[in-house]
Design a protein around this motif. Sequence first.
Motif, PDB file in Angstrom:
ATOM      1  N   VAL A   1       0.856  -1.186   0.000  1.00  0.00           N
ATOM      2  CA  VAL A   1       0.000   0.000   0.000  1.00  0.00           C
ATOM      3  C   VAL A   1       0.892   1.236   0.000  1.00  0.00           C
ATOM      4  O   VAL A   1       1.845   1.328   0.787  1.00  0.00           O
ATOM      5  CB  VAL A   1      -0.913   0.028   1.246  1.00  0.00           C
ATOM      6  N   ASP A   2       0.605   2.177  -0.883  1.00  0.00           N
ATOM      7  CA  ASP A   2       1.364   3.427  -0.918  1.00  0.00           C
ATOM      8  C   ASP A   2       0.783   4.407   0.090  1.00  0.00           C
ATOM      9  O   ASP A   2      -0.372   4.804  -0.013  1.00  0.00           O
ATOM     10  CB  ASP A   2       1.303   4.032  -2.320  1.00  0.00           C
ATOM     11  N   THR A   3       1.592   4.788   1.080  1.00  0.00           N
ATOM     12  CA  THR A   3       1.140   5.743   2.095  1.00  0.00           C
ATOM     13  C   THR A   3       1.829   7.099   1.949  1.00  0.00           C
ATOM     14  O   THR A   3       1.807   7.909   2.876  1.00  0.00           O
ATOM     15  CB  THR A   3       1.378   5.192   3.511  1.00  0.00           C
ATOM     16  N   GLY A   4       2.457   7.323   0.790  1.00  0.00           N
ATOM     17  CA  GLY A   4       3.050   8.637   0.569  1.00  0.00           C
ATOM     18  C   GLY A   4       4.380   8.641  -0.140  1.00  0.00           C
ATOM     19  O   GLY A   4       4.872   9.704  -0.536  1.00  0.00           O
TER      20      GLY A   4
ATOM     21  N   ASN B   1       4.945   7.245  -3.062  1.00  0.00           N
ATOM     22  CA  ASN B   1       4.674   7.365  -4.502  1.00  0.00           C
ATOM     23  C   ASN B   1       5.700   6.610  -5.344  1.00  0.00           C
ATOM     24  O   ASN B   1       6.266   7.124  -6.308  1.00  0.00           O
ATOM     25  CB  ASN B   1       4.606   8.837  -4.922  1.00  0.00           C
ATOM     26  N   ARG B   2       5.880   5.354  -4.954  1.00  0.00           N
ATOM     27  CA  ARG B   2       6.801   4.494  -5.690  1.00  0.00           C
ATOM     28  C   ARG B   2       6.049   3.243  -6.113  1.00  0.00           C
ATOM     29  O   ARG B   2       5.669   3.103  -7.266  1.00  0.00           O
ATOM     30  CB  ARG B   2       8.033   4.183  -4.826  1.00  0.00           C
ATOM     31  N   LEU B   3       5.803   2.330  -5.184  1.00  0.00           N
ATOM     32  CA  LEU B   3       5.016   1.132  -5.460  1.00  0.00           C
ATOM     33  C   LEU B   3       3.826   1.084  -4.512  1.00  0.00           C
ATOM     34  O   LEU B   3       3.893   1.573  -3.390  1.00  0.00           O
ATOM     35  CB  LEU B   3       5.848  -0.139  -5.274  1.00  0.00           C
ATOM     36  N   GLY B   4       2.741   0.453  -4.940  1.00  0.00           N
ATOM     37  CA  GLY B   4       1.639   0.181  -4.031  1.00  0.00           C
ATOM     38  C   GLY B   4       0.297   0.694  -4.519  1.00  0.00           C
ATOM     39  O   GLY B   4       0.209   1.658  -5.272  1.00  0.00           O
ATOM     40  N   VAL B   5      -0.746   0.017  -4.057  1.00  0.00           N
ATOM     41  CA  VAL B   5      -2.111   0.481  -4.310  1.00  0.00           C
ATOM     42  C   VAL B   5      -2.422   1.603  -3.324  1.00  0.00           C
ATOM     43  O   VAL B   5      -1.765   1.744  -2.290  1.00  0.00           O
ATOM     44  CB  VAL B   5      -3.130  -0.670  -4.167  1.00  0.00           C
ATOM     45  N   SER B   6      -3.415   2.404  -3.623  1.00  0.00           N
ATOM     46  CA  SER B   6      -3.720   3.538  -2.766  1.00  0.00           C
ATOM     47  C   SER B   6      -4.494   3.104  -1.526  1.00  0.00           C
ATOM     48  O   SER B   6      -5.199   2.095  -1.525  1.00  0.00           O
ATOM     49  CB  SER B   6      -4.528   4.583  -3.531  1.00  0.00           C
ATOM     50  N   VAL B   7      -4.367   3.900  -0.477  1.00  0.00           N
ATOM     51  CA  VAL B   7      -5.137   3.679   0.747  1.00  0.00           C
ATOM     52  C   VAL B   7      -6.631   3.721   0.413  1.00  0.00           C
ATOM     53  O   VAL B   7      -7.421   2.907   0.911  1.00  0.00           O
ATOM     54  CB  VAL B   7      -4.771   4.732   1.808  1.00  0.00           C
ATOM     55  N   GLU B   8      -7.014   4.660  -0.438  1.00  0.00           N
ATOM     56  CA  GLU B   8      -8.429   4.807  -0.802  1.00  0.00           C
ATOM     57  C   GLU B   8      -8.955   3.565  -1.504  1.00  0.00           C
ATOM     58  O   GLU B   8     -10.080   3.112  -1.233  1.00  0.00           O
ATOM     59  CB  GLU B   8      -8.616   6.026  -1.699  1.00  0.00           C
ATOM     60  N   ALA B   9      -8.149   2.986  -2.407  1.00  0.00           N
ATOM     61  CA  ALA B   9      -8.582   1.783  -3.123  1.00  0.00           C
ATOM     62  C   ALA B   9      -8.800   0.618  -2.164  1.00  0.00           C
ATOM     63  O   ALA B   9      -9.737  -0.175  -2.327  1.00  0.00           O
ATOM     64  CB  ALA B   9      -7.558   1.400  -4.194  1.00  0.00           C
ATOM     65  N   VAL B  10      -7.946   0.517  -1.161  1.00  0.00           N
ATOM     66  CA  VAL B  10      -8.111  -0.536  -0.163  1.00  0.00           C
ATOM     67  C   VAL B  10      -9.407  -0.325   0.608  1.00  0.00           C
ATOM     68  O   VAL B  10     -10.186  -1.268   0.821  1.00  0.00           O
ATOM     69  CB  VAL B  10      -6.898  -0.573   0.797  1.00  0.00           C
TER      70      VAL B  10
ATOM     71  N   THR C   1       0.253 -10.653   4.251  1.00  0.00           N
ATOM     72  CA  THR C   1       0.861  -9.472   4.869  1.00  0.00           C
ATOM     73  C   THR C   1       0.527  -8.229   4.053  1.00  0.00           C
ATOM     74  O   THR C   1       0.729  -8.207   2.838  1.00  0.00           O
ATOM     75  CB  THR C   1       2.392  -9.615   4.969  1.00  0.00           C
ATOM     76  N   LEU C   2       0.031  -7.215   4.738  1.00  0.00           N
ATOM     77  CA  LEU C   2      -0.194  -5.906   4.142  1.00  0.00           C
ATOM     78  C   LEU C   2       1.026  -5.055   4.471  1.00  0.00           C
ATOM     79  O   LEU C   2       1.390  -4.906   5.645  1.00  0.00           O
ATOM     80  CB  LEU C   2      -1.462  -5.280   4.718  1.00  0.00           C
ATOM     81  N   LEU C   3       1.664  -4.501   3.437  1.00  0.00           N
ATOM     82  CA  LEU C   3       2.908  -3.771   3.622  1.00  0.00           C
ATOM     83  C   LEU C   3       2.765  -2.326   3.171  1.00  0.00           C
ATOM     84  O   LEU C   3       1.948  -2.007   2.307  1.00  0.00           O
ATOM     85  CB  LEU C   3       4.050  -4.389   2.802  1.00  0.00           C
ATOM     86  N   SER C   4       3.601  -1.466   3.753  1.00  0.00           N
ATOM     87  CA  SER C   4       3.865  -0.152   3.190  1.00  0.00           C
ATOM     88  C   SER C   4       5.331   0.157   3.462  1.00  0.00           C
ATOM     89  O   SER C   4       6.028  -0.652   4.104  1.00  0.00           O
ATOM     90  CB  SER C   4       2.944   0.912   3.779  1.00  0.00           C
ATOM     91  N   HIS C   5       5.811   1.292   2.943  1.00  0.00           N
ATOM     92  CA  HIS C   5       7.246   1.583   3.067  1.00  0.00           C
ATOM     93  C   HIS C   5       7.452   3.046   3.426  1.00  0.00           C
ATOM     94  O   HIS C   5       6.856   3.941   2.818  1.00  0.00           O
ATOM     95  CB  HIS C   5       7.956   1.262   1.749  1.00  0.00           C
TER      96      HIS C   5
ATOM     97  N   ARG D   1       2.755  10.762   9.458  1.00  0.00           N
ATOM     98  CA  ARG D   1       1.642  10.752   8.501  1.00  0.00           C
ATOM     99  C   ARG D   1       1.519   9.381   7.839  1.00  0.00           C
ATOM    100  O   ARG D   1       0.414   8.851   7.684  1.00  0.00           O
ATOM    101  CB  ARG D   1       1.836  11.835   7.449  1.00  0.00           C
ATOM    102  N   GLN D   2       2.652   8.820   7.455  1.00  0.00           N
ATOM    103  CA  GLN D   2       2.609   7.495   6.832  1.00  0.00           C
ATOM    104  C   GLN D   2       2.135   6.441   7.826  1.00  0.00           C
ATOM    105  O   GLN D   2       1.347   5.554   7.478  1.00  0.00           O
ATOM    106  CB  GLN D   2       3.989   7.124   6.278  1.00  0.00           C
ATOM    107  N   GLN D   3       2.622   6.524   9.052  1.00  0.00           N
ATOM    108  CA  GLN D   3       2.217   5.556  10.062  1.00  0.00           C
ATOM    109  C   GLN D   3       0.711   5.618  10.302  1.00  0.00           C
ATOM    110  O   GLN D   3       0.034   4.584  10.382  1.00  0.00           O
ATOM    111  CB  GLN D   3       2.984   5.824  11.364  1.00  0.00           C
ATOM    112  N   ALA D   4       0.188   6.824  10.393  1.00  0.00           N
ATOM    113  CA  ALA D   4      -1.244   6.983  10.650  1.00  0.00           C
ATOM    114  C   ALA D   4      -2.079   6.473   9.486  1.00  0.00           C
ATOM    115  O   ALA D   4      -3.116   5.816   9.676  1.00  0.00           O
ATOM    116  CB  ALA D   4      -1.556   8.453  10.922  1.00  0.00           C
ATOM    117  N   ALA D   5      -1.642   6.754   8.263  1.00  0.00           N
ATOM    118  CA  ALA D   5      -2.373   6.283   7.088  1.00  0.00           C
ATOM    119  C   ALA D   5      -2.392   4.762   7.042  1.00  0.00           C
ATOM    120  O   ALA D   5      -3.422   4.137   6.744  1.00  0.00           O
ATOM    121  CB  ALA D   5      -1.741   6.840   5.818  1.00  0.00           C
TER     122      ALA D   5
END
Length: 346
Positions: free
Chosen positions: A122-125, A127-136, A148-152, A165-169
């Motif tokens: 999941v992309d939390t900010g 803007n490299r790899l991942g689906v959007s928080v909104e799409a999820v 496993t759900l991941l972000s970076h 901000r990323q942690q909260a998203a």
Amino acid sequence: MEIAAPLRLRVDRDALTANWQALDRLSGAAACGAAVKANGYGLGAVLVARTLALAGCRDFFVSNWAEAVALAPLGLTVSVLHGLRAEDVAVARAGIARPVLGTAEQVARWRESGGGACDVMVDTGMNRLGVSVEAVREGLLDGLAVETLLSHLACADEDVPMNARQQAAFASLAGRVVARRMSLANSAGIALGADYHFDLTRPGLALYGGVPRADMAGLLRQVAYPEAQILQRRRVPAGETVGYNATWTAPVDTEVATLNLGYADGYRRALSGRGAARAADGVRLPVLGRVSMDMVAIDVSARPDLAEGDWLAMDYDLAAASAVSGVSQYELLTGLGQRFGRQSVE
């Protein structure tokens, strides 16, 4: 005919194990995995993964499916961070690793191929790899068997508001997806505290002796030790120069050893006049002049015993080498070339 390499890369397996154990402790209640992409950050993915598996690591991350295939004989739990191209479906269906799905197209491709256990980025900010928080939140992953759900984290090596901000998203997705685990923290992210650990941490650089944050410096040990043979020893008279563009002039008669090592091996040109080798007793032997493609000159005046065919270890503490060269620790480590014969020591 097998020919002994004139370069060797010593990999300290005890230090590698100790680094993982330290990061595991720092991860608290979260499991601690390991990023072994880029051929184990240049040290040999099979060697690294086997060592860490013996230490207790159970989750391994590579970038692509070729890297997953190389680890398949070890029978480990592997996730492929770059997801699932159409060309990857056949090998992914073989079950040697889980894809980390990062686009709606990849999610659809996985479903159409038969589905099964997968991971999702999941992309939390960043803007490299991942689906959007909104799409999820809108149900993109509904019905998917997400392990496993991941972000970076983009800036975990700095104390900046973006981390929170990323942690909260990411935290806002807890319970929105039927995923067994959530994973956010990389090496530096582990040091940000328990709020960033979730269920699984994914260190990379720190495993290999890199220091992603100053407050982690005392926690980690050097793992990689590049070593090179002396090709020739000579006395350079005062006033003579060494190497391309004559950037170094001998102030006095100087004993100089030419080593079988250069920027083609990943010993960066930026270390010209800044790097050093270390004698067995720890004496520092400075690099003289320009690092060239296959050779580097070292001042060995302090060691009259060194001769052609002897080995010298380069001074390759990653944080220190990065500071003097301006080259990132990641590049210094992953750039170590294939001409090195890799040796493990304990």
